[in-house]
Design an enzyme around this catalytic site. Structure first.
Site, PDB file in Angstrom:
ATOM      1  N   CYS A  25      43.785 -15.080  48.252  1.00  8.79           N
ATOM      2  CA  CYS A  25      42.825 -14.329  48.446  1.00  8.79           C
ATOM      3  C   CYS A  25      42.987 -12.816  48.902  1.00  8.79           C
ATOM      4  CB  CYS A  25      41.785 -14.755  49.272  1.00  8.79           C
ATOM      5  SG  CYS A  25      42.207 -16.247  49.855  1.00  8.79           S
TER       6      CYS A  25
ATOM      7  N   ASN B 210      43.705 -16.053  53.906  1.00  9.55           N
ATOM      8  CA  ASN B 210      44.362 -15.752  52.594  1.00  9.55           C
ATOM      9  C   ASN B 210      45.741 -16.344  52.851  1.00  9.55           C
ATOM     10  OD1 ASN B 210      45.848 -14.539  50.697  1.00  9.55           O
ATOM     11  ND2 ASN B 210      45.685 -12.539  51.612  1.00  9.55           N
ATOM     12  N   GLY B 211      45.989 -17.382  51.879  1.00 10.46           N
ATOM     13  CA  GLY B 211      47.449 -17.955  51.847  1.00 10.46           C
ATOM     14  C   GLY B 211      47.549 -19.475  51.462  1.00 10.46           C
TER      15      GLY B 211
ATOM     16  N   MET C  19      75.348 -26.803  34.331  1.00 13.39           N
ATOM     17  CA  MET C  19      74.783 -27.363  33.146  1.00 13.39           C
ATOM     18  C   MET C  19      73.858 -27.992  33.362  1.00 13.39           C
ATOM     19  SD  MET C  19      76.518 -25.992  30.650  1.00 13.39           S
ATOM     20  CE  MET C  19      75.236 -26.641  29.473  1.00 13.39           C
TER      21      MET C  19
ATOM     22  N   GLU D 265      68.470 -13.032  33.082  1.00 13.60           N
ATOM     23  CA  GLU D 265      68.382 -11.975  34.093  1.00 13.60           C
ATOM     24  C   GLU D 265      69.715 -11.202  33.969  1.00 13.60           C
ATOM     25  OE1 GLU D 265      68.017 -12.269  39.001  1.00 13.60           O
ATOM     26  OE2 GLU D 265      68.569 -13.827  37.817  1.00 13.60           O
TER      27      GLU D 265
ATOM     28  N   LYS E  81      67.365 -25.497  38.989  1.00 10.78           N
ATOM     29  CA  LYS E  81      67.291 -25.467  40.517  1.00 10.78           C
ATOM     30  C   LYS E  81      66.130 -24.670  40.882  1.00 10.78           C
ATOM     31  CE  LYS E  81      70.437 -21.647  39.493  1.00 10.78           C
ATOM     32  NZ  LYS E  81      71.485 -20.867  39.883  1.00 10.78           N
TER      33      LYS E  81
END
Length: 1643
Positions: free
Chosen positions: A127, A358-359, A605, A1025, A1093
């Site tokens: 929030c 907020n959290g 893998m 990435e 992961k």
């Protein structure tokens, strides 16, 4: 011995063929139609804990009260039912049912119920918040108006439902506006109100008038019993016409009650009386038919809350009171909610009764269980013996915020100050804190005292609080939410998530700051004092002699030495290892690797072996558990670089009564970590104050196996119960025995710990003792995490330590060390290494979920279960989600026994078996990607032979059950049609994508071949990435005989091929992300999590960072690259929405996708992502591949995509959001069967990862992480890359075969296009197949359906890209002068007004320039000045030629991803504050910048210049983690910095001014060295940049430094990473080259 073994084996055989005694039908996989009860998540097994004794009158949503109670036998799946009853939907189950718990009845005789993950994941929120307070304590209507207008400027931090009109919730808390109530009372003829003795309650009632009068009757009775006089009821005037459609359906009837409290005099006692009344009302309501529809927003003599399921700008229009001039208050807390959840409910809007939050509290399940365990021990004289009436303290069906609120409220009503309550519940990271330990030791003592009393409510949180007398705000220990504050000369204090939410006369502002991690600010209204962080804490900490009590009572267990020799014969060690389920892989790849290297072993893998429940081989119980992880709603933490906020400390012993303060509460034993060696365990056993009791964990099978495990567990729990009742504070559950006996196998220790933990919670004894496991069956980090997560405080892994000692003493090891093949370690050091590896592995597992403290993780059950049935879960793991059911206790006993008997059988090998769970081996566990599979696939694609492909298909069809979809098959009521009538393969392949494999993890050849193949068929490849070489963006025109001089390393090319990746990935490392990279994408993917992961970042080993890779990534060759988990700009759902906004801003033509990993509750997350304006959501399974990852992450995190996809698809439909997004799925796809399965479960597009690499030549050697790939697929070594066998045509062939297979199956089913089967689960049915381990799996969840989207899949895929709506950039671009300057490279000046709602300003302009000129080609100049408060991501992605000036202030992410140009931020001319002391820009500025210069006159927030790779910056102060992960560029700080400077900084330089010698302890010394600025070139660089700073910003601080240069230069420190040590800037002895080139490093 042999006879005993034979008996055991016989009992195993006989019991496995007899029918289960439970009377459960042994039919094959059940496919009962499952009732669709309402729930906001994939409802998993409904355990008894979900509702105590379901009473027939209790209404669950969508189920009328005449519905018979739920049957308990079969797991049911709660699926969201679209047609729900009205107000029930909003108020579902907010207060838990407690049958028979009427007013005043005691709860002592009831069994306590644990918190359920199912309830918890249904409610997620984040929030925007703030408060305004008047220090003269004078009420005014203006404050209320300001709060409402600030709320309106926070709208973008909130979420809207599918009707785009029902907000997720907003509200305000203020003082009670007495003037308003007096005038109402006069109208009603009520005599004047006695303010000091009157309470006002704000109630949400059901809308039915009959129910309202019934409810009022009950409420009146309670007030009467308590001796309170009800003065009257007031209907709150509202304007219902402006409420959104969904909110209106659930809108309550809103009324206020005024009561007179005559018998109490002090404010605190009056508030307590009202609190008790509210608790009694809530409890009485649970037995009434309207119970779910009654909610008390507030009932107090001090504060009142107005809130609802409304958008922020509507709140003030809805409640007419808020427009009334008589509504006056000296303060207001305001809150705007962004609930990721389906149906936000009116009561869950905030502020709550005490907090605006907020959290996200990550440890909520543990917190609820521990709070509930406290119910029997909480006592305080202020309650005069009425503590029982206050229970329960938590409610799993409330949101995490509601529960934190009720815990805080309990402590405050019991006499704590608000600030103190929050310091106990949300402590800061006080360890390794230079300032606290030196200046405020008493604050450290306070936290030390409470750390063993109250587990922290851990997670990102900005908390605003008020009890009417104090108003304040505090931030979590990580500082993962923005919080800015300012104070004006007319005595107002403001705190808000963003600056610029209110128009401000800047000359009146006398103080501007931000809350850093763990900080607090409090305003005492009666005295008008503002207390900043340390003042508040010092006051609280000095109220009691905490330090004395700790020194007097607390004991610390000192680390003791490891044993220096083995304690068992090697034969006995082997026998133990066999009995407890060790394999040779566990010993060699896990235990020995940890003992040798001191860190967790890395592998690659991904996991292609079956789930434990589907496997034909026995597994340890731990393998049925998968770790949960943070994604989107809350961030993972970075244990590598930000470990300073984390701690593995744990206290053992009785936990006292938290409401009372005294020395006896400190009487505990403190351990520095939960990993004990034998000597430490012995020290605990001998500790008289703990009265330890050892409980043996074996079960007896002489009389047969049926029921034996359950009997033993019941006996164990009884023994634990007796021990605790007779005063023991430490239970040691141990499976050590002098001699192992064939007929007394050990109970799996995880089950033993879980069962005792649950039993003690149920009986109200859990606070009285700690549990420690002394076990042979625990050796990997995942196993430690499971034991701790289900209740153990510490673990002594005696067999693992013995295995380390045996390894060190073996001849083989001695020889390897002698020959220098492995590092030499002593026997003690080997065990120390093992223990160190376990500890860092535990940190990583905690951090995945965003949890910093082991004490909060203990008992928090942060796991999901795949494959255990209800009886096991109820006994040991209650409250955890087990989606598909599974093994019974008897089946588990048999599985346990199958390991145990190996230790006693004559024919067992004399060495450990290799089960092949990690590495493929013939005869071992089945692996999906096996050599035979890859050979068959290579043959099919290289020979281009359909018959070879059908052999490959046949191979897959005959494989053992490997994944959940193998348990299902297709069915259809249509007649088959000719294949010729089915949509073409060319059309189907356009739905195919390849996985995000980074260039660096795989070779250039593989990466480009895959991209070319996907572009040929119209599918999409993914850059992964790490950026992309611009040479790949234009089509090839120079191909001769399959070769092109442009890409000389590839073969099999054609003219017209392009090697660009259609999907370009933006990950937390921000490698290679430049404006040009972004504008050349068709789609942009935000990687939140990775299947192999989830919850952690990527890693690229140094030897894979070649010069080419380093250029693309703006980093240094040979230096390993680590990506943090995605938390730098994705702390929460609203931050993700902001990043999506940024990307749509810079490239409005690209669809934005968000990649998530399957886990329970992903539907809730996906809804939030859809509301955040994403175009595509990608769901990855846990079986995705990776170039390098810890083994435990590959094996034990994430869930199967079949469950994730089903949940996401169905939740999105139920929320009316499915049409907004394309659903894409990936994870272990190999064939057309997988594609069709995914389609039927709801996916529009399909991702292929490992199999695409196999098709281009990968041979599954599984050594990607070593850079030695034998076929050059995953290596950067030139000589290996030369062996790369693949050509793009191979992959094209593969995808065409897959599409043909899909066509064939569609024809069989009688459908002519994929669109017609997507989401049609009625085409699925369970396969008639018998599993080795159990027949009790329930697949009902996959077969359920909540309907279909309103659009076809093709229509959803062809929608336009979502837009950001009208933005300031478009207005600037439409200025003819600007357009002309961009078109013709001219110079132009412009000035613009900016507000905090203008976000990502300059991003779109930068995109336009980058598209036309690339990152460096623009020769014109746009000089733009902005005046005001800029919204988030100001000046993101700037390109060279853009000179931007902001006069005012900025929020978070200023200069994110900037690639060039210049950015100047300076305050307005006339300010009431000193600019260098004020915070002027927010957190995470310059994230991933690749160029340009930044000058900021003032301070910045946390994580300044994180991952900066080339920009130069001057700033006048920063928060924590400055220069984190920096790989290049230069940062100068002319003022104070926070902790942990330069963590992970591998390139670039930093210069930091240290005027009071406080800097050195704040540096993270792992990589950089600290030196004075001695090199002349460095001195010149520093001086030149400061001169530029003064010239551009007029900085007072800067000009003072330049004036007294000789005085200030020696006060600067220079931070130098190894890669910069030999540069002229850092090295005084630098030899100038003959041509005298010692030029500055220019950006």
């Amino acid at each position: 011995m042999a006879a005993a073994a034979a008996a055991a084996a016989a009992s195993l055989r006989s019991s496995s063929c007899s029918s289960p005694s439970s009377g459960a039908p042994t039919v094959s996989l059940s496919s009962k139609p499952t009732s669709l009860l309402h729930g906001t998540t994939r409802g998993r097994l409904l355990f008894l804990g979900l509702f105590p004794k379901a009473s027939p009158t209790r209404r669950r949503l969508g189920v009328t009260s005449s519905t018979p109670p739920l049957r308990r036998e079969s797991p049911r799946f709660l699926s969201v039912n679209a047609c729900l009853s009205t107000s029930a939907k909003a108020l579902v189950d907010l207060e838990p049912k407690r049958d028979g718990a009427g007013v005043g009845s005691s709860r002592q005789d009831e069994k306590a119920q644990v918190a359920h993950l199912e309830d918890i994941i249904a409610e997620r929120g984040a929030c925007g918040v703030g408060f305004i307070a008047n220090l003269d304590n004078i009420g005014s209507h203006q404050i209320v108006k300001d709060a409402l207008s600030a709320l309106g400027c926070m709208e973008h931090r909130g979420g809207c439902g599918a009707d785009n009109d029902s907000g997720d919730g907003s509200g305000v808390m203020t003082s009670i506006p007495w003037e308003l109530f007096e005038s109402w009372a006069t109208e009603q003829g009520i005599s004047s109100l006695d303010k000091s003795h009157t309470g006002v309650g704000m109630f949400f009632f059901p809308r039915d008038p009959v129910l309202i009068s019934e409810a009022k009757e009950v409420i009146l009775n309670i007030f009467r019993q308590e001796g309170l006089e009800v003065l009257g009821w007031r209907s709150v005037p509202v304007n219902a016409s402006i409420v959104g459609f969904y909110a209106k359906e659930t809108m309550p009837d809103i009324q206020q009650v005024l009561v007179r409290v005559a018998k109490e005099d002090s404010v605190d006692d009056i508030e307590r009386e009202l609190y008790i009344c509210r608790k009694l009302i809530e409890r009485a309501a649970t037995t009434e038919r309207w119970g779910n529809d009654l909610y008390v927003c507030s009932l107090s003599n001090q504060t009142i809350v107005y809130k609802g399921m409304l958008r922020s700008e509507v709140l003030g229009l809805f409640y007419l009171d808020l427009q009334n001039d008589m509504y006056k208050s000296p303060f207001a807390i305001y809150h705007r909610r962004y609930s990721t959840n389906t149906s936000p409910r009116w009561p869950l809007a905030q502020p709550m009764r005490f907090l605006g939050h907020n959290g996200e509290i990550n440890t909520i399940q543990g917190n609820l269980n521990w709070m509930q365990s406290r119910e029997s021990s909480l006592k305080s004289p202020v309650w005069r013996g009425r503590e029982n009436e206050l229970c329960p303290f938590g409610n799993p069906r409330g949101s995490d915020s509601a529960n934190l609120d009720s815990a805080a409220e309990l402590m405050i009503r019991s006499g704590r100050k608000p600030e103190e309550a929050l310091m106990i519940l949300v402590p800061e990271a006080y360890k390794n804190h230079p300032t606290l330990s030196i200046k405020y030791p008493e604050v450290v003592d306070f936290y030390e005292y409470y750390k063993g009393q109250m587990e922290a409510w851990d997670g990102p949180a900005l908390l605003l609080f008020s009890d009417g007398k104090t108003v304040g705000a505090c931030l979590d220990r990580n500082g993962l939410r923005p919080a800015r504050y300012w104070r004006t000369s007319d005595n107002f204090v403001y705190v808000a998530s963003e600056v610029g939410v209110l128009p401000m006369d800047e000359s009146k502002v006398i103080m501007k700051g931000r809350l850093g991690p763990g900080m607090m600010i409090a305003v005492d209204l009666p005295s008008g004092q503002v207390y900043e962080n340390t003042e508040v804490k010092k006051q609280v900490a000095l109220s009691n002699p905490y330090g004395e009590w700790i020194r007097e009572k607390m004991q610390t267990l000192k680390p003791l030495n490891f044993l220096s020799t083995t304690t068992m014969e090697s034969e006995s060690i082997l026998r133990h290892q066999q009995a407890f389920g060790y394999s040779s892989e566990d010993v060699q790849m896990v235990i020995e690797a940890m003992a040798s290297q001191g860190k967790e072993p890395t592998f690659c893998m991904g996991d292609d072996s079956p789930l434990a429940v589907l496997s034909r081989r026995p597994h340890l119980l731990y393998d049925y558990f998968k770790q949960r992880f943070a994604q989107v709603t809350n961030p993972a933490i970075d244990p590598l670089r930000e470990g300073l906020v984390m701690s593995l400390e744990v206290n053992i012993g009785r936990r006292g009564n938290i409401l009372e303060v005294g020395p006896e509460n400190a009487a505990q034993v403190s351990l520095s970590s939960p990993v004990l060696n034998e000597a430490e365990l012995e020290a605990l056993q001998k500790n008289p104050s703990l009265k330890p009791q050892v409980l043996r964990t074996f079960f007896e099978i002489r009389k047969g196996i049926e029921g034996s495990l359950e009997k033993a567990l019941n006996r164990l729990c009884e023994a634990a119960d007796d021990a605790v009742r007779s005063g023991s504070q430490l239970l040691i559950l141990s499976d050590r025995a002098e001699e192992l006996e064939a007929t007394r196998p050990a109970i799996p220790i995880l089950l033993a710990v879980g069962a005792v933990h649950q039993h003690l919670i149920e009986n109200g004894l859990r606070m009285s003792a700690s549990i420690v496991a002394d076990t042979a069956q625990c050796f990997s980090t995942h196993q430690f995490a499971c034991l701790i997560g289900y209740g153990a405080s510490a673990v002594c892994p005696y067999l693992a330590l013995e295995t380390c000692r045996q390894w060190r003493l073996s001849n083989k090891t001695v020889n390897l060390m002698r020959n220098g093949k492995i590092p030499t370690v002593t026997i003690e050091h080997a065990q120390k290494n093992y223990s160190k590896a376990v500890k860092s592995g535990l940190m990583k597992i905690l951090s995945k979920m965003g949890i910093s403290l082991l004490s909060s993780y203990c008992g928090a059950q942060i796991f999901e279960i795949y494959g255990l049935g209800k009886d096991i879960v109820d006994l040991g793991f209650r409250g955890s989600v087990s989606a598909i059911g599974g093994l019974t206790l008897n089946e588990l006993a048999r599985e346990t026994l199958s390991f145990w008997v190996k230790a006693f059988s004559e024919d067992t090998a004399k060495r450990l078996e290799n089960f092949g769970f990690i590495q493929f081996r013939p005869g071992g566990e089945y692996h999906g990607n096996n050599p035979e599979m890859s050979k068959l696939l290579h043959k099919a694609v290289r020979q281009k032979s359909l018959s070879a492909y059908s052999v490959y298909q046949q191979h897959l069809a005959n494989r053992p059950v490997n994944v959940l979809r193998d348990l299902l098959e297709f069915q259809s009521d249509r007649a088959p049609i000719p294949v010729g009538k089915v949509e073409s393969a060319a059309s189907i392949v356009q739905r195919f994508c390849t996985g995000g494999m980074s260039l660096g993890a795989i070779s250039r050849e593989t990466h480009e071949a895959i991209a070319i193949a996907m572009n040929r068929i119209g599918g999409k490849s993914n850059s992964g990435e790490g950026g992309e070489d611009p040479i790949r963006w234009s089509p090839l025109r120079d191909v001769v005989d399959g070769y092109s001089p442009t890409l000389p390393h590839l073969k099999g090319l054609q003219n017209g091929d392009t090697a660009t990746s259609a999907i370009k990935q933006v990950a937390s490392g921000r490698f290679g992300v430049t404006p040009t990279f972004l504008v050349n994408a068709d789609q942009l993917e935000i990687k939140i999590a990775q299947g192999a992961k989830p919850g952690e970042g990527g890693q690229l080993p140094g030897k894979k960072v070649s010069a080419y890779i380093a250029t693309l990534r703006n980093s240094k060759p040979g230096v390993p690259l680590i990506s943090p988990p995605p938390h730098h700009d994705i702390y929460s759902i609203e931050d993700l929405a902001q990043l999506i906004f940024d990307l749509h801003q810079v490239n409005p033509k690209a669809k934005v996708s968000v990649k998530l990993v399957a886990e329970a509750g992903i539907g809730t997350v996906a809804s939030g992502v859809a509301k955040g304006n994403a175009d595509i959501i990608q769901i990855s399974g846990h079986d995705g591949g990776t170039g390098a990852s810890p083994i435990s992450s590959i094996k034990h995190a994430g869930g199967p995509w079949e469950l994730g996809l089903t949940e996401s698809h169905q939740t999105l439909i139920a929320n009316g959001l499915r049409e907004r997004v394309i659903l894409r799925v990936d994870g272990g796809f190999k064939s057309g069967f997988d594609v069709l399965m995914a389609a039927v479960m709801g996916a529009d597009e399909y991702g292929f990862g490992s199999v695409a690499m196999i098709a281009t030549g990968c041979v599954m050697a599984r050594i990607c992480h070593t850079n030695n790939c034998p076929v050059g697929v995953a290596s950067q070594r030139e000589e290996l890359r030369a062996r790369f066998p693949g050509v793009p045509g191979d992959l094209v062939n593969y995808f065409l075969y897959v599409a043909e297979e899909v066509r064939g199956m569609l024809a069989q089913l009688g459908y002519d296009k994929l669109d017609d089967v997507i989401g049609r689960t009625e085409l699925l049915k369970p396969r008639d197949i018998s599993l080795v381990k159990t027949q009790h799996l329930d697949l009902g969840y996959f077969l359920s359906s909540v309907g279909l989207p309103k659009l076809s899949s093709t229509e959803i895929r062809n929608q336009m890209v979502h837009t950001n709506g009208p933005v300031l950039d478009d207005a600037i671009l439409s200025d003819p002068k600007i357009a002309d300057a961009i078109e013709n490279e001219k110079v132009v000046e412009k000035s613009v007004k900016i507000y905090n709602v203008d976000r990502a300003v300059c991003g779109r302009i930068a995109g336009v320039i980058a598209k036309k000129y690339g990152d460096t080609g623009f020769a014109g100049q746009l000089n733009i000045t902005f005046n005001g408060s800029a919204g988030q991501s100001f000046a993101c992605f700037l390109t060279p030629g853009m000179n931007v000036r902001l006069v005012g202030e900025g929020n978070d992410y200023v200069g994110k991803g900037m690639a060039g140009g210049e950015l100047v931020v300076t305050p307005v001319e006339e300010t009431g504050f000193t600019p260098e002391d004020a915070t002027i820009v927010g957190n995470t500025c310059l994230y991933g910048a690749t160029g340009g210069q930044v000058f900021v006159r003032g301070k910045a927030g946390e994580r300044f210049a994180v991952r900066n790779s080339l920009a130069q910056a001057v700033v006048e102060g920063t928060g924590d983690h400055c220069c984190e992960y920096m790989t290049g560029g230069c940062v100068i700080v002319l003022g104070k910095v926070g902790r942990n400077v330069a963590a992970g900084m591998t390139g670039g330089l930093a210069y930091i001014l240290d005027e009071d010698d406080s800097f050195i302890p704040k540096v993270n010394r792992e990589i950089v060295k600290i030196q004075r600025v001695t090199a002349p070139v460095g001195q010149m660089q520093l001086k030149n940049l400061i001169e530029a700073h003064v010239e551009k910003t007029g900085s007072g601080k800067g000009s003072e430094i330049l004036k007294e240069w000789d005085k200030y230069l020696p006060l600067f420190w220079q931070l130098v990473p190894p890669s910069e040590e030999d540069t002229p800037e850092a090295c005084a002895e630098y030899e100038t080259t003959p041509t005298g080139q010692t030029a500055l490093q220019s950006a």
